[in-house]
Scaffold this active site. Structure first.
Site, mmCIF file in Angstrom:
data_model
loop_
_atom_site.group_PDB
_atom_site.id
_atom_site.type_symbol
_atom_site.label_atom_id
_atom_site.label_comp_id
_atom_site.label_asym_id
_atom_site.label_seq_id
_atom_site.Cartn_x
_atom_site.Cartn_y
_atom_site.Cartn_z
ATOM 1 N N LEU A 124 -33.585 66.445 35.149
ATOM 2 C CA LEU A 124 -33.227 66.411 33.732
ATOM 3 C C LEU A 124 -31.796 66.885 33.603
ATOM 4 O O LEU A 124 -31.415 67.907 34.173
ATOM 5 C CB LEU A 124 -34.144 67.311 32.904
ATOM 6 C CG LEU A 124 -33.770 67.452 31.412
ATOM 7 C CD1 LEU A 124 -33.998 66.123 30.678
ATOM 8 C CD2 LEU A 124 -34.569 68.572 30.747
ATOM 9 N N ARG A 173 -33.186 79.710 8.192
ATOM 10 C CA ARG A 173 -34.155 79.553 7.099
ATOM 11 C C ARG A 173 -35.565 79.937 7.547
ATOM 12 O O ARG A 173 -36.347 80.478 6.775
ATOM 13 C CB ARG A 173 -34.136 78.107 6.590
ATOM 14 C CG ARG A 173 -33.072 77.851 5.538
ATOM 15 C CD ARG A 173 -32.969 76.376 5.218
ATOM 16 N NE ARG A 173 -32.236 75.666 6.258
ATOM 17 C CZ ARG A 173 -32.192 74.350 6.347
ATOM 18 N NH1 ARG A 173 -32.881 73.598 5.496
ATOM 19 N NH2 ARG A 173 -31.482 73.767 7.287
ATOM 20 N N ILE A 219 -25.309 64.237 9.811
ATOM 21 C CA ILE A 219 -25.079 64.262 11.255
ATOM 22 C C ILE A 219 -24.165 65.414 11.654
ATOM 23 O O ILE A 219 -24.036 65.724 12.834
ATOM 24 C CB ILE A 219 -24.524 62.927 11.777
ATOM 25 C CG1 ILE A 219 -23.187 62.575 11.118
ATOM 26 C CG2 ILE A 219 -25.527 61.816 11.537
ATOM 27 C CD1 ILE A 219 -22.532 61.339 11.717
ATOM 28 N N TRP A 262 -18.042 79.023 13.104
ATOM 29 C CA TRP A 262 -17.245 80.254 13.109
ATOM 30 C C TRP A 262 -17.095 80.826 11.706
ATOM 31 O O TRP A 262 -16.718 81.989 11.549
ATOM 32 C CB TRP A 262 -15.870 79.982 13.709
ATOM 33 C CG TRP A 262 -15.900 79.604 15.156
ATOM 34 C CD1 TRP A 262 -15.746 78.346 15.671
ATOM 35 C CD2 TRP A 262 -16.095 80.464 16.285
ATOM 36 N NE1 TRP A 262 -15.827 78.365 17.045
ATOM 37 C CE2 TRP A 262 -16.036 79.660 17.454
ATOM 38 C CE3 TRP A 262 -16.293 81.839 16.428
ATOM 39 C CZ2 TRP A 262 -16.190 80.179 18.737
ATOM 40 C CZ3 TRP A 262 -16.439 82.372 17.703
ATOM 41 C CH2 TRP A 262 -16.387 81.554 18.837
ATOM 42 N N HIS A 317 -32.728 82.719 15.220
ATOM 43 C CA HIS A 317 -31.945 82.161 16.324
ATOM 44 C C HIS A 317 -32.574 82.506 17.679
ATOM 45 O O HIS A 317 -32.583 81.675 18.592
ATOM 46 C CB HIS A 317 -30.508 82.674 16.257
ATOM 47 C CG HIS A 317 -29.735 82.153 15.082
ATOM 48 N ND1 HIS A 317 -29.613 80.810 14.807
ATOM 49 C CD2 HIS A 317 -29.049 82.798 14.099
ATOM 50 C CE1 HIS A 317 -28.886 80.638 13.717
ATOM 51 N NE2 HIS A 317 -28.536 81.834 13.268
ATOM 52 N N ARG A 321 -32.656 65.303 14.001
ATOM 53 C CA ARG A 321 -32.239 66.518 13.299
ATOM 54 C C ARG A 321 -33.453 67.161 12.654
ATOM 55 O O ARG A 321 -34.219 66.506 11.947
ATOM 56 C CB ARG A 321 -31.195 66.232 12.224
ATOM 57 C CG ARG A 321 -30.760 67.540 11.538
ATOM 58 C CD ARG A 321 -29.604 67.381 10.606
ATOM 59 N NE ARG A 321 -29.180 68.708 10.138
ATOM 60 C CZ ARG A 321 -27.950 69.053 9.856
ATOM 61 N NH1 ARG A 321 -26.976 68.181 9.996
ATOM 62 N NH2 ARG A 321 -27.657 70.273 9.433
ATOM 63 N N ASP A 334 -31.638 72.582 13.858
ATOM 64 C CA ASP A 334 -31.302 73.196 12.573
ATOM 65 C C ASP A 334 -32.516 73.906 11.973
ATOM 66 O O ASP A 334 -33.658 73.478 12.171
ATOM 67 C CB ASP A 334 -30.810 72.116 11.602
ATOM 68 C CG ASP A 334 -30.119 72.695 10.390
ATOM 69 O OD1 ASP A 334 -29.680 73.854 10.443
ATOM 70 O OD2 ASP A 334 -30.037 71.983 9.368
#
Length: 242
Positions: A130, A23, A194, A68, A36, A187, A19
């Protein structure tokens, strides 16, 4: 469940809510999509560091069923970033022994993106260093609803009796049916929600919330969080042992 003390061991499965990309960009006066793109670049460093930190399973929340609602421009931009990530990282992930899988409903995604996803899943299926799972168009409630539908169909078809519907039956029909539950959920960005992520699977996970925005989240900070995890005693509802 009996008490279980794994103090001093690394979490095998770490799940991250990535997250703060938007910002990060807007705080610098840049378009959200720049954040992004930088966030996608950050994934590479975390994936590279994970095995050395003792992580065998890494699950990343990339796009939720609720995302969305964002602007058409941002959604299209995100889907483009996902496609470019798969195309640019396929060779490296395969060479480094990373198995890449996706969870979430695929039917709403662009057909070309679905094809890219299926292709890299097939290409990396034999890797075991992994296990990287990316959640796209994923929501915990949606996943549980789809699992319940599968159970209903199996009961209706006579493949499963009502008495056989238990925790294992539901877990076997989740998107993550072949993955262990996460030991640790992280987070970034300072939010302490969550956000509909791995609701069933995280019943006994430890949580860490950091103020760091995802594009600034480093392997060093991940290592610090894992060090704190080592000091926790996970009892799974059992009593503290003398």
């Amino acid at each position: 469940m009996a008490a279980k003390d794994i103090t001093g061991t690394a979490p095998s499965h770490v799940a991250i809510i990535m997250d703060g990309n938007g910002r990060w960009a807007t705080s610098r006066g840049w378009p959200r999509l720049v954040g992004h793109r930088r966030g996608a670049e950050r994934v590479r460093g975390i994936v590279e560091a994970a095995p050395g930190l003792g992580i065998r399973y890494l699950t990343l929340y990339a796009f939720s069923t609720e995302n969305w609602k964002r602007s058409t421009e941002e959604v299209i931009g995100l889907m483009t970033i996902f496609a470019r990530y798969i195309q640019s990282e396929a060779e490296r992930l395969s060479a480094e022994g990373v198995r890449l899988r996706f969870i979430g409903g695929r039917e709403r995604l662009d057909k070309k993106l679905q094809k890219l996803m299926a292709g890299i899943e097939e290409r990396t299926a034999g890797n075991d260093r992994l296990h990287l799972t990316v959640a796209i168009n994923y929501g915990g409630r949606d996943e549980l609803s789809r699992a319940a539908q599968r159970i209903a169909r199996d009961v209706a078809a006579g493949k499963l009796s009502a008495d056989e519907v238990d925790e294992d039956a539901l877990a076997d029909r989740l998107d993550t049916h072949d993955l262990p539950d996460p030991d640790l959920v992280i987070r970034t960005s300072g939010e302490t929600r969550i956000s509909n992520y791995l609701l069933w699977q995280s019943a006994y996970a430890e949580y860490e919330f950091t103020d760091t925005l995802w594009p600034d989240f480093t392997p060093a900070e991940l290592g610090s969080i894992l060090s704190r995890f080592h000091g926790r005693e996970r009892r799974y509802g059992g009593a503290l042992q003398a």
